[in-house]
Design an enzyme around this catalytic site. Structure first.
Site, PDB file in Angstrom:
ATOM      1  CG  ASP A 168      -2.226   0.694   1.177  1.00 25.36           C
ATOM      2  OD1 ASP A 168      -1.985   1.752   0.719  1.00 25.36           O
ATOM      3  OD2 ASP A 168      -3.128   0.221   1.649  1.00 25.36           O
TER       4      ASP A 168
ATOM      5  CG  ASP B 234      -3.759   5.976   0.795  1.00 24.46           C
ATOM      6  OD1 ASP B 234      -4.837   5.382   1.414  1.00 24.46           O
ATOM      7  OD2 ASP B 234      -3.587   7.225   1.319  1.00 24.46           O
TER       8      ASP B 234
ATOM      9  CG  HIS C 171      -8.352  -0.117   5.862  1.00 22.77           C
ATOM     10  ND1 HIS C 171      -8.419  -0.147   4.578  1.00 22.77           N
ATOM     11  CD2 HIS C 171      -7.730   1.188   5.818  1.00 22.77           C
ATOM     12  CE1 HIS C 171      -7.699   0.924   3.721  1.00 22.77           C
ATOM     13  NE2 HIS C 171      -7.333   1.723   4.744  1.00 22.77           N
ATOM     14  CG  ASP C 172     -10.345   3.440   4.930  1.00 27.62           C
ATOM     15  OD1 ASP C 172      -9.841   3.680   5.989  1.00 27.62           O
ATOM     16  OD2 ASP C 172     -10.161   3.850   3.701  1.00 27.62           O
TER      17      ASP C 172
ATOM     18  CD  GLU D  69      -8.389   5.035  -1.026  1.00 28.28           C
ATOM     19  OE1 GLU D  69      -9.468   4.790  -0.242  1.00 28.28           O
ATOM     20  OE2 GLU D  69      -7.476   5.656  -0.865  1.00 28.28           O
TER      21      GLU D  69
END
Ligand code: GLC
Length: 558
Positions: free
Chosen positions: A98, A200, A329-330, A256
């Site tokens: 990431d 990201d 994870h968000d 992303e």
């Protein structure tokens, strides 16, 4: 359609802090991941995406990097990483890191140099602006995580931009030195043998040059689309990154896609564009967010989900490729958001993966969703770790928009900690995640929902995931193919066919907690094979099919 490894492959996202602790400090680590690669192998995972593992003060759990070429000490050492990479490759699995290219930590050496004076070599690595004549910030932008997007730095009397927290200053991608430095970081990892990057908030790299005020009343989505994302030079940067770095390796990039829609996605992922290999869109994950996280949540509506998937099919007509996910994870846990985490926990978790695994695009699974891990209930703000949730809570104490109880309830419903509670390996103390105090509370339901128990149970959610992922490997039609939809306006069932020249699969998915009678004209029912069912039986009727609560069925013609 050319299906290469990253299009066919199933991605499993690991949030390393919460995956498996091997050192006994309550925090997951790299050796913990290595010790579980057999698990991934048995799940038919092809690619493992690991959330950031670089050195970081952890204000945003690794999304604030202070050194891109060092491993976060809590996670282990570079040799631990090399061993992990090696073993994954021996198992024929790929490792994707990431990368956080939009911002660094305020403790990164670049920022420390940058803030030290007005005329140092690193000043232009970040975005500094003078205050307005009255001393206020250069514009009225708010950060994604609450509060202004600018922080004043006394030493040099200027503000720096941070679209996330003040600990995450945005890099200035206009500066060729910044771009070159980030490309060097990428080469460092690719030369080691990593197989790609999840990038990201990569759509935010190019800033809109005027930094104009956001008009009062502009909705959150519009702010992202018009002020923060898709800046004028984004495609130049990504093309440059692709030609200078990515195209020299057999590696892929998954951006992303904040602010990416089916209207602009092909600009990012069209094969002729040479920018990104795929984008991870948010239409499904954010489908119920009306005006910014927490603020207003719309009820679940299957028609919206169907239309999102339908619209995304258009991107493929332009030769693009996307990544599909229902959780990461968000966001809160997928079975709690889109399914039923109570009486139909098992059936709905299985049904949801059936939908996701049969949409065109690369499937992303988030750790623990293969067990049907659910949201957690946190009683007090002190138990909340996530900086976004905490900022929301404390800002709200000042604005008094919601009562503290309601704010905590919103965090429990939507907050990011829901997805970050440690992985539930078994029913021993601390769920087999760690031998000591875990960094974040473990969901008390681990005694019923855990890997060990689900491995033994052939009817478990985990067993079903294994089954469907194995099928996905065997049947390419799961990952691509043409789409024909039936009952488009039905709010309770999703019925579609995916087909190539000679083959097809036909799916029935119920989103209803009662039995539901679906009229359907099978012209050749007896010739179909039932490939997958999340219940024991199929109730064929004279007019169609009777679906049990959250039932999912896949038929095939061969
Ligand atoms: C992305 C990450 C999120 C992080 C943010 C800032 O959205 O997924 O976890 O907080 O970027 O880096």
């Amino acid at each position: 359609m050319k299906l290469n490894w990253f299009k066919k492959g199933v991605i499993y996202q690991i949030y390393p802090r919460s995956f498996k602790d091997s050192s006994g400090d309550g925090i997951g680590d790299l050796n913990g991941i290595t010790s579980k690669l057999d698990y991934h192998k048995s799940l038919y995972v092809d690619i493992i995406w690991i959330s950031p593992i670089f050195k970081s003060p952890n204000k945003d759990n690794g999304y604030d990097v202070s050194d891109y070429s060092e491993i976060m000490p809590e996670f282990g050492t570079m040799s631990d990483f090399d061993r992990l990479l090696d073993k994954a490759h021996q198992y024929d699995m790929k490792i994707v890191l990431d990368l956080v290219p939009n911002h660094t930590s305020d403790q990164h050496q670049w920022f420390e140099n940058s803030r030290a004076s007005l005329d140092n070599d690193y000043r232009d690595y970040y975005i500094w602006k003078k205050p307005k004549p009255d001393g206020s910030p250069p514009n009225n932008w708010k950060s994604f995580f609450g509060g202004p997007a600018w922080t004043y730095d006394e030493l040099t009397g200027e503000y720096y931009l941070h679209l996330f927290t003040k600990y995450q200053p945005d890099l200035n991608w206009e500066n060729p030195k910044v771009r070159a430095a980030m490309y060097d970081v990428m080469r460092f990892w690719l030369d080691k043998g990593v197989d790609g990057f999840r990038m990201d908030v990569v759509t935010l790299l190019s800033k809109h040059p005027y930094y104009n005020d956001i008009e009062e009343g502009t909705g959150f989505k519009e702010i992202i689309d018009c002020y923060f994302a898709n800046g004028p030079k984004i495609h130049d940067y990504l093309h440059e990154m692709n030609t200078q770095v990515m195209s020299n390796y057999d590696a892929f990039s998954m951006g992303e896609g904040v602010g990416v829609s089916q209207h602009n996605a092909h600009l990012y992922v069209g094969e002729d564009r040479k920018e990104l290999d795929m984008v991870y869109h948010f239409d499904i994950l954010e489908n119920n967010i009306v005006n910014g996280k927490y603020e207003e949540i719309a009820n679940f509506n299957l028609l919206t989900i169907k239309s999102i998937f339908r619209n995304w099919q258009q991107v493929f007509d332009n030769g693009g490729w996307i990544a599909n996910a229902l959780g990461n994870h968000d966001f809160a846990r997928l079975v709690s958001r889109f399914g039923n985490d109570k009486e139909y926990h098992k059936a709905s978790a299985k049904m949801l993966i059936t939908m996701l695994a049969t949409q065109n695009g690369t499937l992303n699974i988030y750790q623990g969703d293969e067990l049907g891990m659910t949201n957690i209930y946190l009683k007090h703000i002190d138990e909340v770790n996530d900086i976004q949730s905490r900022n929301f809570y404390f800002e709200n104490l000042e604005t008094k928009k919601f009562s503290p109880e309601v704010a905590l309830q919103m965090i429990n419903n939507e907050g990011r900690d829901n997805a970050r509670t440690p992985m539930q390996w078994d029913d021993s103390s601390n769920a087999g995640f760690t031998d000591s105090e875990p960094w974040l509370k473990i969901n008390p339901n681990y005694s019923e929902i855990n890997v060990e128990q689900q491995i033994k149970d052939t009817d478990s959610i985990l067993s079903y995931y294994k089954h469907i992922l194995k099928l996905k490997r065997e049947y390419e039609i799961f990952s691509y193919g043409k789409f024909e939809e039936f009952k488009k306006n039905d709010k309770n069932v999703y019925v579609y066919k995916k087909y190539t020249e000679n083959n097809y699969i036909l799916l029935f998915l119920s989103f209803h907690k009662h039995e539901i009678d679906v009229e359907f004209d099978f012209d050749n029912y007896d010739c179909l094979t039932l490939l997958l069912n999340n219940y024991q039986d199929v109730l064929k009727t004279s007019t169609g099919i009777l679906l049990k609560p959250y039932q999912s069925l896949i038929f095939t013609n061969n």
